[in-house]
Structures are given as structure tokens and as C-alpha cells.
Design a protein around this motif. Structure first.
Motif, PDB file in Angstrom:
ATOM      1  N   ALA A   7     -15.133   0.950   2.927  1.00 30.66           N
ATOM      2  CA  ALA A   7     -13.776   1.116   2.401  1.00 30.66           C
ATOM      3  C   ALA A   7     -12.937  -0.138   2.624  1.00 30.66           C
ATOM      4  O   ALA A   7     -12.152  -0.530   1.759  1.00 30.66           O
ATOM      5  CB  ALA A   7     -13.098   2.327   3.035  1.00 30.66           C
ATOM      6  N   ALA A   8     -13.105  -0.773   3.755  1.00 31.86           N
ATOM      7  CA  ALA A   8     -12.326  -1.970   4.069  1.00 31.86           C
ATOM      8  C   ALA A   8     -12.580  -3.097   3.072  1.00 31.86           C
ATOM      9  O   ALA A   8     -11.675  -3.860   2.753  1.00 31.86           O
ATOM     10  CB  ALA A   8     -12.639  -2.435   5.482  1.00 31.86           C
ATOM     11  N   GLY A   9     -13.792  -3.187   2.583  1.00 32.64           N
ATOM     12  CA  GLY A   9     -14.128  -4.262   1.649  1.00 32.64           C
ATOM     13  C   GLY A   9     -13.918  -3.924   0.185  1.00 32.64           C
ATOM     14  O   GLY A   9     -14.025  -4.795  -0.675  1.00 32.64           O
ATOM     15  N   LEU A  10     -13.585  -2.682  -0.110  1.00 34.47           N
ATOM     16  CA  LEU A  10     -13.496  -2.276  -1.507  1.00 34.47           C
ATOM     17  C   LEU A  10     -12.328  -2.906  -2.249  1.00 34.47           C
ATOM     18  O   LEU A  10     -12.404  -3.159  -3.439  1.00 34.47           O
ATOM     19  CB  LEU A  10     -13.407  -0.753  -1.608  1.00 34.47           C
ATOM     20  N   GLY A  11     -11.245  -3.139  -1.563  1.00 37.99           N
ATOM     21  CA  GLY A  11     -10.069  -3.681  -2.233  1.00 37.99           C
ATOM     22  C   GLY A  11     -10.142  -5.180  -2.465  1.00 37.99           C
ATOM     23  O   GLY A  11      -9.248  -5.757  -3.067  1.00 37.99           O
ATOM     24  N   GLN A  12     -11.189  -5.810  -1.999  1.00 33.29           N
ATOM     25  CA  GLN A  12     -11.321  -7.255  -2.150  1.00 33.29           C
ATOM     26  C   GLN A  12     -12.220  -7.581  -3.334  1.00 33.29           C
ATOM     27  O   GLN A  12     -13.427  -7.634  -3.212  1.00 33.29           O
ATOM     28  CB  GLN A  12     -11.882  -7.856  -0.866  1.00 33.29           C
ATOM     29  N   PHE A  13     -11.609  -7.799  -4.460  1.00 38.81           N
ATOM     30  CA  PHE A  13     -12.349  -8.192  -5.655  1.00 38.81           C
ATOM     31  C   PHE A  13     -12.266  -9.705  -5.794  1.00 38.81           C
ATOM     32  O   PHE A  13     -11.172 -10.272  -5.820  1.00 38.81           O
ATOM     33  CB  PHE A  13     -11.749  -7.528  -6.904  1.00 38.81           C
ATOM     34  N   ARG A  14     -13.403 -10.365  -5.873  1.00 39.44           N
ATOM     35  CA  ARG A  14     -13.415 -11.823  -6.071  1.00 39.44           C
ATOM     36  C   ARG A  14     -12.688 -12.205  -7.348  1.00 39.44           C
ATOM     37  O   ARG A  14     -12.057 -13.248  -7.420  1.00 39.44           O
ATOM     38  CB  ARG A  14     -14.858 -12.340  -6.128  1.00 39.44           C
ATOM     39  N   ALA A  15     -12.790 -11.355  -8.364  1.00 37.35           N
ATOM     40  CA  ALA A  15     -12.147 -11.670  -9.643  1.00 37.35           C
ATOM     41  C   ALA A  15     -10.645 -11.858  -9.473  1.00 37.35           C
ATOM     42  O   ALA A  15     -10.038 -12.682 -10.143  1.00 37.35           O
ATOM     43  CB  ALA A  15     -12.429 -10.565 -10.665  1.00 37.35           C
ATOM     44  N   ILE A  16     -10.035 -11.107  -8.559  1.00 40.40           N
ATOM     45  CA  ILE A  16      -8.601 -11.260  -8.295  1.00 40.40           C
ATOM     46  C   ILE A  16      -8.371 -12.563  -7.543  1.00 40.40           C
ATOM     47  O   ILE A  16      -7.511 -13.358  -7.903  1.00 40.40           O
ATOM     48  CB  ILE A  16      -8.052 -10.075  -7.464  1.00 40.40           C
ATOM     49  N   GLN A  17      -9.152 -12.776  -6.497  1.00 43.87           N
ATOM     50  CA  GLN A  17      -8.970 -13.963  -5.667  1.00 43.87           C
ATOM     51  C   GLN A  17      -9.206 -15.244  -6.457  1.00 43.87           C
ATOM     52  O   GLN A  17      -8.558 -16.255  -6.225  1.00 43.87           O
ATOM     53  CB  GLN A  17      -9.912 -13.903  -4.462  1.00 43.87           C
ATOM     54  N   GLU A  18     -10.132 -15.213  -7.385  1.00 40.39           N
ATOM     55  CA  GLU A  18     -10.466 -16.408  -8.158  1.00 40.39           C
ATOM     56  C   GLU A  18      -9.758 -16.437  -9.509  1.00 40.39           C
ATOM     57  O   GLU A  18     -10.025 -17.310 -10.324  1.00 40.39           O
ATOM     58  CB  GLU A  18     -11.985 -16.475  -8.354  1.00 40.39           C
ATOM     59  N   HIS A  19      -8.890 -15.470  -9.758  1.00 39.45           N
ATOM     60  CA  HIS A  19      -8.149 -15.367 -11.028  1.00 39.45           C
ATOM     61  C   HIS A  19      -9.097 -15.347 -12.223  1.00 39.45           C
ATOM     62  O   HIS A  19      -8.812 -15.918 -13.268  1.00 39.45           O
ATOM     63  CB  HIS A  19      -7.130 -16.495 -11.164  1.00 39.45           C
ATOM     64  N   ASP A  20     -10.238 -14.718 -12.038  1.00 40.69           N
ATOM     65  CA  ASP A  20     -11.233 -14.606 -13.102  1.00 40.69           C
ATOM     66  C   ASP A  20     -11.093 -13.224 -13.735  1.00 40.69           C
ATOM     67  O   ASP A  20     -11.608 -12.247 -13.218  1.00 40.69           O
ATOM     68  CB  ASP A  20     -12.638 -14.794 -12.531  1.00 40.69           C
ATOM     69  N   GLN A  21     -10.381 -13.148 -14.826  1.00 41.81           N
ATOM     70  CA  GLN A  21     -10.087 -11.870 -15.456  1.00 41.81           C
ATOM     71  C   GLN A  21     -11.025 -11.579 -16.629  1.00 41.81           C
ATOM     72  O   GLN A  21     -10.670 -10.854 -17.541  1.00 41.81           O
ATOM     73  CB  GLN A  21      -8.627 -11.842 -15.917  1.00 41.81           C
ATOM     74  N   LYS A  22     -12.220 -12.149 -16.602  1.00 41.05           N
ATOM     75  CA  LYS A  22     -13.178 -11.876 -17.664  1.00 41.05           C
ATOM     76  C   LYS A  22     -13.731 -10.468 -17.491  1.00 41.05           C
ATOM     77  O   LYS A  22     -14.048 -10.039 -16.379  1.00 41.05           O
ATOM     78  CB  LYS A  22     -14.316 -12.888 -17.636  1.00 41.05           C
ATOM     79  N   LEU A  23     -13.859  -9.776 -18.597  1.00 46.03           N
ATOM     80  CA  LEU A  23     -14.345  -8.399 -18.606  1.00 46.03           C
ATOM     81  C   LEU A  23     -15.677  -8.263 -17.880  1.00 46.03           C
ATOM     82  O   LEU A  23     -15.843  -7.399 -17.022  1.00 46.03           O
ATOM     83  CB  LEU A  23     -14.464  -7.934 -20.063  1.00 46.03           C
ATOM     84  N   GLU A  24     -16.624  -9.135 -18.183  1.00 44.69           N
ATOM     85  CA  GLU A  24     -17.954  -9.043 -17.577  1.00 44.69           C
ATOM     86  C   GLU A  24     -17.888  -9.246 -16.063  1.00 44.69           C
ATOM     87  O   GLU A  24     -18.570  -8.558 -15.306  1.00 44.69           O
ATOM     88  CB  GLU A  24     -18.905 -10.061 -18.200  1.00 44.69           C
ATOM     89  N   THR A  25     -17.044 -10.155 -15.611  1.00 44.14           N
ATOM     90  CA  THR A  25     -16.903 -10.403 -14.176  1.00 44.14           C
ATOM     91  C   THR A  25     -16.366  -9.165 -13.469  1.00 44.14           C
ATOM     92  O   THR A  25     -16.867  -8.763 -12.415  1.00 44.14           O
ATOM     93  CB  THR A  25     -15.956 -11.600 -13.922  1.00 44.14           C
ATOM     94  N   ILE A  26     -15.355  -8.552 -14.056  1.00 42.79           N
ATOM     95  CA  ILE A  26     -14.751  -7.354 -13.462  1.00 42.79           C
ATOM     96  C   ILE A  26     -15.773  -6.227 -13.392  1.00 42.79           C
ATOM     97  O   ILE A  26     -15.927  -5.578 -12.361  1.00 42.79           O
ATOM     98  CB  ILE A  26     -13.507  -6.922 -14.268  1.00 42.79           C
ATOM     99  N   LEU A  27     -16.490  -5.995 -14.482  1.00 40.51           N
ATOM    100  CA  LEU A  27     -17.461  -4.896 -14.505  1.00 40.51           C
ATOM    101  C   LEU A  27     -18.653  -5.164 -13.585  1.00 40.51           C
ATOM    102  O   LEU A  27     -19.137  -4.248 -12.911  1.00 40.51           O
ATOM    103  CB  LEU A  27     -17.930  -4.623 -15.934  1.00 40.51           C
ATOM    104  N   THR A  28     -19.117  -6.390 -13.539  1.00 39.89           N
ATOM    105  CA  THR A  28     -20.245  -6.727 -12.667  1.00 39.89           C
ATOM    106  C   THR A  28     -19.867  -6.533 -11.210  1.00 39.89           C
ATOM    107  O   THR A  28     -20.642  -5.989 -10.407  1.00 39.89           O
ATOM    108  CB  THR A  28     -20.713  -8.172 -12.928  1.00 39.89           C
ATOM    109  N   GLU A  29     -18.657  -6.950 -10.858  1.00 45.12           N
ATOM    110  CA  GLU A  29     -18.215  -6.774  -9.478  1.00 45.12           C
ATOM    111  C   GLU A  29     -17.978  -5.293  -9.163  1.00 45.12           C
ATOM    112  O   GLU A  29     -18.310  -4.827  -8.074  1.00 45.12           O
ATOM    113  CB  GLU A  29     -16.944  -7.576  -9.223  1.00 45.12           C
TER     114      GLU A  29
END
Length: 170
Positions: A7-29
Motif C-alpha cells: 500500500a505504501a508504494g501504490l501511490g508512487q507512479f513513475r509516470a507522475i514523477q517523470e511527467h510522462d503522461q503517455k497512455l501506454e506508460t500509465i497502463l503499463t505501470e
């Protein structure tokens, strides 16, 4: 303890941290986070197409150790989705804000979960479990809901960001 660490790690999406808002990146993560919560042999993300509100298969993930090859996984997920649409389980699950356990055509347990944020349906998740339903921990399903809500939120931001970019380009 393992559920709390997950649970502690669930809110940490690399896509947010790296400002990568690509659909595939979000879904893969999102798929990777789902795999850390529940054991699935394959999973699919069906998203809503903004132009006509139809659902389309945006990503089928078959990267687990017990997954079929990608082509087989895509076929399995699509066949299951067709049955779920036909028997109206898909429509019913869209109105739920929690995981729904169902049985696949070959009697494998599967989980459906709407992906919504801000009152908008972004898509539907389907996962074919590689374990028995009773072997899914009590903590797993609420964590799954959390991950899919976060993923849907990011998809909403992706959609808005993409539309804003299109407006600027015009």
C-alpha cells in the motif's frame, strides 16, 4: 505487513514523477502495480474512446510468470470480454465502484473493476486470476481498487493534457 508495504508504494507512479503522461506508460505501470497485489495470468485494460464512447482494448498484459504468450492472452481477454458484454455482466460492473469476481468461460476466476475518476468512466479492467478466488487476500481487493482509481485519475489527466496540447497546436 506485506499489504502495508504494498500500500505504501501504490501511490508512487513513475509516470507522475517523470511527467510522462503517455497512455501506454500509465497502463503499463498500473498493470505492474496490479501484479504486485493479485496473481493474474493475464489482464486487460479497455478504455472509453472519447469520440463515440465505445470501449477498445488499450493494453493486454501477459508478463507474469504463469502468463500465456501475448497473442493467446489477447485472444483470451477478448473472448472473455465478449461473453461479459453479452451476458450484461460488463454493463453491471460499470455501475460498481469495487472489484467484481466472476467466472470465465473455462471456469477460471476473474476480476472486473471499473476505472473511473471524477465521476467519469475511463475504462474497465479485467484480470484472469492464476489462483483460486479464495486465495486472494482480504487486503488485495481494496488495494486493487486504489490502484485502478489512481490509474483512472492519471488517464483523466492524460486525456485533459492531450486535449489542451491539441488546442494549443491549432
Amino acid at each position: 505487513l506485506a499489504a502495508l508495504e504494498t500500500a505504501a508504494g501504490l501511490g508512487q507512479f513513475r509516470a507522475i514523477q517523470e511527467h510522462d503522461q503517455k497512455l501506454e506508460t500509465i497502463l503499463t505501470e498500473t498493470a505492474a502495480k496490479v501484479r504486485s497485489i493479485i496473481h493474474v495470468c493475464c489482464m486487460g485494460f479497455y478504455l472509453v474512446r472519447e469520440e463515440d464512447s465505445d470501449f477498445y482494448p488499450a493494453l493486454v498484459d501477459a508478463t507474469g510468470p504463469d502468463s500465456p504468450d501475448p497473442e493467446t492472452a489477447t485472444r483470451i481477454i477478448q473472448e472473455e470480454m465478449d461473453v461479459l458484454v453479452e451476458d450484461r455482466t460488463f454493463a453491471w460492473a460499470l455501475g460498481q465502484d469495487r472489484p467484481h469476481m466472476a467466472r470465465s468461460e473455462n471456469a477460471s476466476p476473474m476480476v472486473l473493476h471499473v476505472m473511473s475518476s471524477g465521476g467519469h468512466i475511463r475504462g474497465m479492467f479485467i484480470g484472469i486470476l492464476s489462483v483460486r478466488e479464495r486465495d486472494v487476500s482480504d487486503a488485495a481487493l481494496p488495494l486493487l481498487s486504489l490502484v485502478l482509481r489512481l490509474g483512472a485519475s492519471m488517464l483523466g489527466g492524460c486525456s485533459e493534457g492531450c486535449r489542451e496540447l491539441e488546442r494549443r497546436v491549432r
